[in-house]
Design a protein around this motif. Structure first.
Motif, PDB file in Angstrom:
ATOM      1  N   ASP A 245       0.826  -1.208   0.000  1.00 39.35           N
ATOM      2  CA  ASP A 245       0.000   0.000   0.000  1.00 39.35           C
ATOM      3  C   ASP A 245       0.861   1.260   0.000  1.00 39.35           C
ATOM      4  N   GLU A 246       2.044   1.144   0.628  1.00 41.02           N
ATOM      5  CA  GLU A 246       2.956   2.288   0.685  1.00 41.02           C
ATOM      6  C   GLU A 246       3.875   2.364  -0.536  1.00 41.02           C
ATOM      7  N   LYS A 247       3.690   1.420  -1.471  1.00 42.31           N
ATOM      8  CA  LYS A 247       4.543   1.335  -2.675  1.00 42.31           C
ATOM      9  C   LYS A 247       6.017   1.249  -2.289  1.00 42.31           C
ATOM     10  N   ALA A 248       6.267   0.464  -1.239  1.00 39.12           N
ATOM     11  CA  ALA A 248       7.620   0.350  -0.689  1.00 39.12           C
ATOM     12  C   ALA A 248       8.266  -0.996  -0.993  1.00 39.12           C
ATOM     13  N   MET A 249       7.627  -1.833  -1.811  1.00 41.30           N
ATOM     14  CA  MET A 249       8.185  -3.149  -2.100  1.00 41.30           C
ATOM     15  C   MET A 249       9.147  -3.086  -3.283  1.00 41.30           C
ATOM     16  N   THR A 250      10.268  -3.796  -3.150  1.00 42.20           N
ATOM     17  CA  THR A 250      11.237  -3.874  -4.244  1.00 42.20           C
ATOM     18  C   THR A 250      11.541  -5.320  -4.631  1.00 42.20           C
ATOM     19  N   VAL A 251      10.785  -6.258  -4.082  1.00 44.35           N
ATOM     20  CA  VAL A 251      10.883  -7.677  -4.446  1.00 44.35           C
ATOM     21  C   VAL A 251       9.470  -8.172  -4.714  1.00 44.35           C
ATOM     22  N   ARG A 252       9.239  -8.725  -5.894  1.00 46.81           N
ATOM     23  CA  ARG A 252       7.937  -9.313  -6.208  1.00 46.81           C
ATOM     24  C   ARG A 252       7.789 -10.563  -5.340  1.00 46.81           C
ATOM     25  N   THR A 253       6.763 -10.588  -4.501  1.00 50.13           N
ATOM     26  CA  THR A 253       6.681 -11.621  -3.469  1.00 50.13           C
ATOM     27  C   THR A 253       5.392 -12.411  -3.563  1.00 50.13           C
ATOM     28  N   ASP A 254       5.542 -13.742  -3.572  1.00 53.41           N
ATOM     29  CA  ASP A 254       4.412 -14.660  -3.490  1.00 53.41           C
ATOM     30  C   ASP A 254       4.317 -15.152  -2.050  1.00 53.41           C
ATOM     31  N   LEU A 255       3.114 -15.150  -1.499  1.00 54.12           N
ATOM     32  CA  LEU A 255       2.901 -15.477  -0.103  1.00 54.12           C
ATOM     33  C   LEU A 255       2.215 -16.824   0.045  1.00 54.12           C
ATOM     34  N   MET A 256       2.652 -17.599   1.053  1.00 55.26           N
ATOM     35  CA  MET A 256       1.980 -18.842   1.401  1.00 55.26           C
ATOM     36  C   MET A 256       1.657 -18.834   2.890  1.00 55.26           C
ATOM     37  N   PHE A 257       0.445 -19.247   3.220  1.00 53.18           N
ATOM     38  CA  PHE A 257       0.025 -19.387   4.608  1.00 53.18           C
ATOM     39  C   PHE A 257       0.519 -20.732   5.133  1.00 53.18           C
ATOM     40  N   ARG A 258       0.989 -20.746   6.363  1.00 53.74           N
ATOM     41  CA  ARG A 258       1.512 -21.985   6.945  1.00 53.74           C
ATOM     42  C   ARG A 258       0.435 -22.673   7.772  1.00 53.74           C
TER      43      ARG A 258
END
Length: 549
Positions: A245-258
């Motif tokens: 939301d803050e446009k602060a990401m510099t790595v494209r990230t895929d998320l997985m729930f554990r």
């Protein structure tokens, strides 16, 4: 809107990693995607007055790297902890802990970073509670090694309620002194979770966000522009969402729930409606069915490791849900019905067989082939399981744990199993789609150390385990780029330098594709570009260097 490109990278040697594995001279970028890829003459002719021309001075360029199994959130949270990677003796570990204790108030925790290994120490073992007590008598101390093993001092054990009367938890082992019930401080698998349960809570939200931003910047410095963070909870997913939301990401990230039971899986699949974009996606649910090196579930017993593993019948630990394999299959069906990816940690041969059997059972109700389900790690598969994996359409992500943990594989499993561990050559030859990564921060996150291991099978301790399972440099690069993109279902946008794909690339300090395999390890990123914009390095610095040559 202009038809001219925004940027042209030229005078380069660009390994495109396309279907033909072409080598180009130039690539142009418009609106964050590659516009054209070809020769200098072709692309420079398309430049407009506002086009930025970046002369790379003949340097090597590869697609932005994608680590398909890297604990990015954990990497960020690890940063303030005590680094131990340079320790070469128990005394060095004690000194590092004592130095931190000197600036830590009495009673506050001292925690080591995970990314090191006791085989780097002269004693080739973890420190004991008594040794950690001497280093920090007034503080609870926890020294994890990876995510499955750790040593604690007496104060930490007391806070966790671990003493002579404590029974081993299911799926865990409290190592005891020989001839006594007194814990040595070494905790394996679920026993280490007992200790982790009393560690300090996460830092304040803004600190968490800052640490995660810093971790992304660290990845960018290695040429990494994308990753899959395996095994998060709701709070951690929320941190990622806030950064996006803050446009602060510099790595494209895929998320997985554990998850490790039906209830947690039900929570995980609620994220199926997560608002995905080019920077952040929710992709599925991660499960763990066995432990790491010391807890992998094998058919054959482990070796005796005096003072650490004294049971001649020990075969590792099962981390199946409380309802066993039947409950695991039901968890998988929930994931399949939600249209999500399942990825499951499997190290020992017994565990790997269970995972594949369970995937196939779930697929009888809901087809999984198009969901790109993954077997993580695949350290010690049986000879018979390769065909089952291929025929079921199951994918594999392999990491270089052996580069740091190989010494313990030899010590705990015996050399034959350690040599066979993570047989990437066999995986590829048998037609499996394999992706590459590090499992950082469990081991160093440097992708070139990982690719060096893939090719040479050498460890950081100077050993070489299973050289017949080494792969080519080209294959190693494909594992880190297009293969990972295929496994994660984003091959139309990532993984190669081709017209229309996201403009992610890395400029390197050498042509590691053409050099000696041992030179791969020292490769450095000079410039990392995400969507056409530099996130590490400065194009102007390269231009200045070119002018000096």
């Amino acid at each position: 809107m202009t038809n001219h490109p925004d940027t042209i990278f030229h005078n380069a040697q660009i390994y495109t990693v396309d279907a033909d594995f072409r080598v180009a001279q130039a690539a142009s970028v418009r609106n964050g995607r590659f516009d054209r890829v070809g020769t200098d003459e072709e692309l420079l002719a398309t430049a407009g007055d506002a086009t930025q021309l970046i002369d790379l001075g003949g340097r090597t360029v590869i697609p932005g790297l994608f680590d398909s199994h890297l604990h990015l959130y954990m990497t960020g949270m690890e940063a303030p902890r005590v680094p131990l990677i340079d320790c070469r003796s128990i005394a060095d570990v004690q000194a590092a802990i004592a130095e931190r204790a000197a600036s830590t108030p009495k009673g506050e925790w001292i925690i080591g970073r995970m990314g090191w290994h006791e085989s780097l120490l002269a004693e080739n073992r973890m420190p004991t509670r008594d040794e950690l007590d001497k280093a920090a008598p007034d503080n609870p101390v926890f020294v994890p090694r990876g995510g499955h093993v750790g040593s604690a001092n007496s104060a930490a054990l007391a806070l966790a309620g671990i003493d002579e009367t404590t029974e081993d938890p299911a799926g865990g082992l409290i190592v005891r002194e020989v001839g006594s019930h007194r814990p040595t401080g070494l905790l394996l698998e679920k026993a280490s979770y007992m200790l982790r349960a009393v560690l300090p809570p996460p830092p304040p939200l803004e600190t968490e966000k800052a640490l995660l931003r810093d971790a992304m910047a660290l990845l960018n410095s290695y040429g990494i522009v994308a990753t899959m963070d395996p095994g998060l909870n709701a709070h951690q997913i929320g941190i990622y969402s806030a950064l996006r939301d803050e446009k602060a990401m510099t790595v494209r990230t895929d998320l997985m729930f554990r998850a490790n039971n039906i209830g947690m899986t039900e929570e995980g699949v609620t994220y199926a409606g997560f608002p995905d974009d080019e920077m952040l996606r929710f992709v599925g649910v991660k499960f763990m069915l066995d432990g790491g090196v010391e807890g992998a579930l094998h058919y054959e017993p482990y070796q005796i490791v005096p003072g650490e593993q004294n049971d001649p019948e020990y075969r590792g630990l099962s981390l199946l849900p409380p309802g066993g394999e039947a409950e695991f299959v039901e968890c998988l069906k929930l994931v399949a019905r939600a249209g999500l990816q399942a990825q499951t940690h499997g190290v020992g041969d017994d565990c790997i067989d269970t995972i594949i059997r369970s995937y196939i059972a779930a697929s009888q109700e809901v087809p999984i082939r198009d969901l790109r389900w993954v077997l993580m790690h695949m350290h010690n598969p049986t000879q018979e399981v390769f065909a089952k994996i291929r025929d079921a359409g199951i994918l594999v992500t392999a990491q270089n744990q052996s580069v740091l943990l190989g010494a313990n594989k030899v010590k705990w499993w015996g050399r034959p199993r350690a040599e066979w561990s993570t047989p990437i050559r066999r995986m590829i030859d048998d037609g499996l789609l394999v992706g590459g990564g590090t499992d950082g921060p469990i081991v160093p996150i440097d992708p070139f150390i990982c690719m060096w291991w893939m090719v040479t099978r050498q460890t950081l301790q100077g050993d070489c385990l299973g050289p017949d399972q080494g792969i080519t440099v080209r294959e190693a690069l494909e594992l880190y780029t297009i293969n990972n993109a295929r496994i994660m279902g984003v091959e139309k946008d990532r993984g190669s330098i081709e017209t229309g794909k996201l403009a992610d690339l890395v400029v390197l300090d050498r042509d590691f594709m053409a050099g000696e395999p041992n030179e791969i390890r020292g490769t450095k990123a000079l410039l990392t570009v995400l969507g056409g914009n530099a996130v590490y390095g400065d194009p102007a610095d390269i231009t200045i260097q070119n002018n000096r040559q």
